[in-house]
Design a protein around this motif. Structure first.
Motif, PDB file in Angstrom:
ATOM      1  N   TYR A 103       0.866  -1.176   0.000  1.00  0.00           N
ATOM      2  CA  TYR A 103       0.000   0.000   0.000  1.00  0.00           C
ATOM      3  C   TYR A 103       0.900   1.223   0.000  1.00  0.00           C
ATOM      4  CZ  TYR A 103      -3.349   3.593   1.188  1.00  0.00           C
ATOM      5  OH  TYR A 103      -4.131   4.722   1.156  1.00  0.00           O
ATOM      6  N   ILE A 104       0.717   2.102  -0.996  1.00  0.00           N
ATOM      7  CA  ILE A 104       1.543   3.297  -1.169  1.00  0.00           C
ATOM      8  C   ILE A 104       0.658   4.530  -1.077  1.00  0.00           C
ATOM      9  CG2 ILE A 104       3.142   4.507  -2.692  1.00  0.00           C
ATOM     10  CD1 ILE A 104       3.777   1.857  -4.023  1.00  0.00           C
ATOM     11  N   ASP A 105       1.042   5.480  -0.236  1.00  0.00           N
ATOM     12  CA  ASP A 105       0.191   6.660  -0.036  1.00  0.00           C
ATOM     13  C   ASP A 105       0.557   7.833  -0.940  1.00  0.00           C
ATOM     14  OD1 ASP A 105       2.512   7.651   1.059  1.00  0.00           O
ATOM     15  OD2 ASP A 105       1.598   8.320   2.940  1.00  0.00           O
ATOM     16  N   ASN A 106       1.598   7.686  -1.739  1.00  0.00           N
ATOM     17  CA  ASN A 106       2.000   8.759  -2.666  1.00  0.00           C
ATOM     18  C   ASN A 106       2.706   8.107  -3.848  1.00  0.00           C
ATOM     19  OD1 ASN A 106       2.779  11.092  -3.951  1.00  0.00           O
ATOM     20  ND2 ASN A 106       4.046  11.878  -2.282  1.00  0.00           N
ATOM     21  N   VAL A 107       1.929   7.570  -4.759  1.00  0.00           N
ATOM     22  CA  VAL A 107       2.469   6.771  -5.855  1.00  0.00           C
ATOM     23  C   VAL A 107       3.432   7.571  -6.715  1.00  0.00           C
ATOM     24  CG1 VAL A 107       1.861   5.536  -7.972  1.00  0.00           C
ATOM     25  CG2 VAL A 107       0.490   5.210  -5.902  1.00  0.00           C
TER      26      VAL A 107
ATOM     27  N   ALA B 272      -1.851  16.873  -5.944  1.00  0.00           N
ATOM     28  CA  ALA B 272      -2.755  15.770  -5.609  1.00  0.00           C
ATOM     29  C   ALA B 272      -1.963  14.489  -5.393  1.00  0.00           C
ATOM     30  CB  ALA B 272      -3.769  15.580  -6.735  1.00  0.00           C
ATOM     31  N   HIS B 273      -2.320  13.751  -4.333  1.00  0.00           N
ATOM     32  CA  HIS B 273      -1.658  12.499  -4.022  1.00  0.00           C
ATOM     33  C   HIS B 273      -2.494  11.330  -4.531  1.00  0.00           C
ATOM     34  CE1 HIS B 273       1.306  13.759  -0.625  1.00  0.00           C
ATOM     35  NE2 HIS B 273       1.267  14.634  -1.600  1.00  0.00           N
ATOM     36  N   ILE B 274      -1.840  10.379  -5.175  1.00  0.00           N
ATOM     37  CA  ILE B 274      -2.488   9.148  -5.625  1.00  0.00           C
ATOM     38  C   ILE B 274      -2.105   8.042  -4.650  1.00  0.00           C
ATOM     39  CG2 ILE B 274      -2.641   7.434  -7.460  1.00  0.00           C
ATOM     40  CD1 ILE B 274      -1.902   9.657  -9.434  1.00  0.00           C
ATOM     41  N   THR B 275      -3.096   7.370  -4.091  1.00  0.00           N
ATOM     42  CA  THR B 275      -2.845   6.236  -3.204  1.00  0.00           C
ATOM     43  C   THR B 275      -3.316   4.965  -3.902  1.00  0.00           C
ATOM     44  OG1 THR B 275      -4.988   6.399  -2.100  1.00  0.00           O
ATOM     45  CG2 THR B 275      -3.177   7.695  -1.176  1.00  0.00           C
ATOM     46  N   SER B 276      -2.639   3.862  -3.625  1.00  0.00           N
ATOM     47  CA  SER B 276      -3.012   2.633  -4.316  1.00  0.00           C
ATOM     48  C   SER B 276      -2.422   1.413  -3.620  1.00  0.00           C
ATOM     49  CB  SER B 276      -2.527   2.664  -5.767  1.00  0.00           C
ATOM     50  OG  SER B 276      -2.915   1.503  -6.472  1.00  0.00           O
ATOM     51  N   TRP B 277      -3.171   0.315  -3.688  1.00  0.00           N
ATOM     52  CA  TRP B 277      -2.620  -1.004  -3.415  1.00  0.00           C
ATOM     53  C   TRP B 277      -1.878  -1.471  -4.663  1.00  0.00           C
ATOM     54  CZ3 TRP B 277      -2.487  -3.505   1.173  1.00  0.00           C
ATOM     55  CH2 TRP B 277      -3.337  -3.038   2.186  1.00  0.00           C
ATOM     56  N   VAL B 278      -0.804  -2.203  -4.455  1.00  0.00           N
ATOM     57  CA  VAL B 278       0.022  -2.672  -5.569  1.00  0.00           C
ATOM     58  C   VAL B 278       0.322  -4.155  -5.385  1.00  0.00           C
ATOM     59  CG1 VAL B 278       2.104  -2.269  -6.917  1.00  0.00           C
ATOM     60  CG2 VAL B 278       1.123  -0.399  -5.568  1.00  0.00           C
TER      61      VAL B 278
ATOM     62  N   ARG C 177       6.545  10.046   1.574  1.00  0.00           N
ATOM     63  CA  ARG C 177       5.977   8.822   1.011  1.00  0.00           C
ATOM     64  C   ARG C 177       6.061   7.689   2.025  1.00  0.00           C
ATOM     65  NH1 ARG C 177       7.381   4.667  -3.243  1.00  0.00           N
ATOM     66  NH2 ARG C 177       5.818   4.824  -4.891  1.00  0.00           N
ATOM     67  N   ASN C 178       4.978   6.953   2.170  1.00  0.00           N
ATOM     68  CA  ASN C 178       4.927   5.802   3.064  1.00  0.00           C
ATOM     69  C   ASN C 178       4.514   4.561   2.278  1.00  0.00           C
ATOM     70  OD1 ASN C 178       5.122   7.007   6.019  1.00  0.00           O
ATOM     71  ND2 ASN C 178       3.775   8.356   4.842  1.00  0.00           N
ATOM     72  N   VAL C 179       5.189   3.466   2.531  1.00  0.00           N
ATOM     73  CA  VAL C 179       4.894   2.190   1.891  1.00  0.00           C
ATOM     74  C   VAL C 179       4.850   1.115   2.962  1.00  0.00           C
ATOM     75  CG1 VAL C 179       5.596   0.477   0.160  1.00  0.00           C
ATOM     76  CG2 VAL C 179       6.098   2.904  -0.211  1.00  0.00           C
ATOM     77  N   VAL C 180       3.770   0.322   2.988  1.00  0.00           N
ATOM     78  CA  VAL C 180       3.708  -0.844   3.857  1.00  0.00           C
ATOM     79  C   VAL C 180       3.442  -2.049   2.961  1.00  0.00           C
ATOM     80  CG1 VAL C 180       2.952   0.384   5.913  1.00  0.00           C
ATOM     81  CG2 VAL C 180       1.243  -0.469   4.305  1.00  0.00           C
ATOM     82  N   GLY C 181       3.975  -3.212   3.345  1.00  0.00           N
ATOM     83  CA  GLY C 181       3.815  -4.333   2.451  1.00  0.00           C
ATOM     84  C   GLY C 181       4.041  -5.682   3.107  1.00  0.00           C
ATOM     85  N   ILE C 182       3.547  -6.690   2.442  1.00  0.00           N
ATOM     86  CA  ILE C 182       3.786  -8.086   2.791  1.00  0.00           C
ATOM     87  C   ILE C 182       4.493  -8.718   1.613  1.00  0.00           C
ATOM     88  CG2 ILE C 182       2.717 -10.301   3.374  1.00  0.00           C
ATOM     89  CD1 ILE C 182       0.336  -8.789   4.467  1.00  0.00           C
ATOM     90  N   THR C 183       5.561  -9.435   1.879  1.00  0.00           N
ATOM     91  CA  THR C 183       6.343 -10.025   0.808  1.00  0.00           C
ATOM     92  C   THR C 183       6.551 -11.513   1.059  1.00  0.00           C
ATOM     93  OG1 THR C 183       8.461  -9.898  -0.376  1.00  0.00           O
ATOM     94  CG2 THR C 183       8.515  -9.429   1.970  1.00  0.00           C
TER      95      THR C 183
END
Length: 401
Positions: free
Chosen positions: A45-49, A57-63, A390-396
């Motif tokens: 999940y990225i809060d500033n793609v 404008a900030h684009i947020t998205s699951w990746v 920018r913040n990124v959280v993830g599962i790998t």
């Protein structure tokens, strides 16, 4: 280990009509070479793609990212050949313009003619991309309708003379690399360039595993198209460093080199650089299950659209600790200072980039590793348009045989 983007969720079975045998963990014996397949996946999940500034404008998205890899290794005597292919596909659920498919291939060889003569070579090819808001689109990533894609072929070779136990040892190296963007418009053609590199190092043993090292290199950078034909960016870099490498104990290894670098442009109106360069790194392993790494360096880099070149200094620290046999954590922090230099810059541009990462990995099975991570990145700049948080959280996950 910053920015662990790799891949999504299953394991692919590789079959063949020839008889194969599982030789050891992760390998398939193909009667002449070993095949080593793996698959990495990420859900982020990225809060500033697009690395947008606070005012944009900030684009947020699951990746979702999936990255299969296949490695083939063949050994004969003291020599080894390696072929590696890795693909990576990224799907942005809320921002299809950022979807990408990358391919990475390399063939490498390690040859030992005798104990005094060794030769390594590598031929690589990258079909990659720049994220929106990175490199030349820094500050206006939202204005692009797709990522910037490029091709990057390259070849390198290193020859070493001298045994590990000899008082002196010489290392000679050479390489060539191209960067070619797929878009043929003028704005992209002026980014295409090639790097031709030659250099060498001399190591002299002072005592035990401590060596004096002298490092000299030359690099020629040629641009395919000049934005200003009267003032092209073609330039040469010459660098001479001196320092030490050491392994004081089994737990501590490191190197430190400092010296002089000159970056000079073919166009007389471009601003050249003359000054101090350095490289240093230290690895400390107080326990077999704990490792701390420190690194710093100073260099000049090619401009990404402003100025003649970028003068950079970076500092990094990381700590990896295995709390249990199967469970480990990593903490990492990096800081980078980038100063844009050039006679045509009316007001100075200085960027401070900070990255921090926390990660935890658990080896559920010999063939399955699962991890979680959080990454924060920030750029503070005298150009407000290119500043971002920018913040990124993830599962790998990583799956092998």
């Amino acid at each position: 280990m910053f920015y662990r983007i790799s891949g999504l969720a299953a394991f692919c079975f590789l079959g063949t009509s020839s008889p194969v045998v599982a030789q050891e963990a992760g390998r398939i014996d193909m009667q002449g070479f070993d095949l080593i397949p793996s698959l990495s996946t990420d859900m982020l999940y990225i809060d500033n793609v697009t690395y947008a500034s606070e005012e944009s404008a900030h684009i947020t998205s699951w990746v979702g990212i999936i990255s299969p890899q296949i490695k083939a290794v063949s050994g004969f005597g003291t020599n080894e050949l390696e072929f590696v292919y890795r693909g990576e596909r990224g799907e942005y659920f809320s921002s299809p313009a950022d979807n990408y498919t990358d391919h990475f291939v390399h063939v490498a060889g390690n040859f030992e003619m005798d104990r005094r003569n060794r030769f390594t070579t590598k031929l690589g090819f990258e079909d990659g991309h720049d994220q929106r808001g990175r490199q030349f689109s820094s500050g206006f990533g939202n204005q692009l309708n797709q990522v910037d894609t490029y091709k990057k072929p390259g070849v390198s070779a290193t020859y070493e003379f001298g045994s590990v136990s000899s008082p002196g040892r010489v290392e000679l190296r050479a390489g060539y690399e191209e960067l070619d963007y797929d878009n043929d418009s003028q704005a992209y053609l002026i980014r295409d360039r090639s790097y031709t590199k030659v250099g060498g190092q001399f190591f002299y043993r002072l005592a035990g595993r401590t060596h004096l090292v002298l490092d000299a290199s030359h690099q020629q950078i040629d641009y395919d198209v000049a934005a200003d034909p009267q003032s092209p960016l073609d330039n040469q870099e010459d660098r001479v460093l001196a320092g030490f490498t050491w392994e004081s104990t089994a737990a501590t290894t490191g190197f430190a080199k400092v010296g002089y670098k000159q970056k000079s442009f073919d166009a007389p109106g471009r601003e050249s650089f003359e000054g101090i360069d350095w490289e240093a790194g230290l690895t400390w392993q107080p326990r077999t299950y704990s490792e701390i790494e420190l690194a710093t360096g100073a260099d000049t880099r090619e401009t990404n659209g402003e100025g003649d070149y970028i003068r950079s200094q970076d500092y990094r620290i990381s700590w990896r600790h295995a709390w249990l046999t199967r469970f480990s954590t990593t903490m990492a922090l990096a800081h980078e200072q980038n100063d844009y230099e050039g006679a045509e810059i009316t007001t100075a541009r200085n960027d401070d980039v900070t990255r921090a990462q926390l990660a935890a990995d658990y080896q559920f099975r010999r063939w399955l590793q699962v991890g979680v991570f959080y990454e924060f990145s920030q750029r503070d700049s005298t150009r407000e348009l290119v500043s971002f948080d920018r913040n990124v959280v993830g599962i790998t996950t990583k799956v092998t045989l």
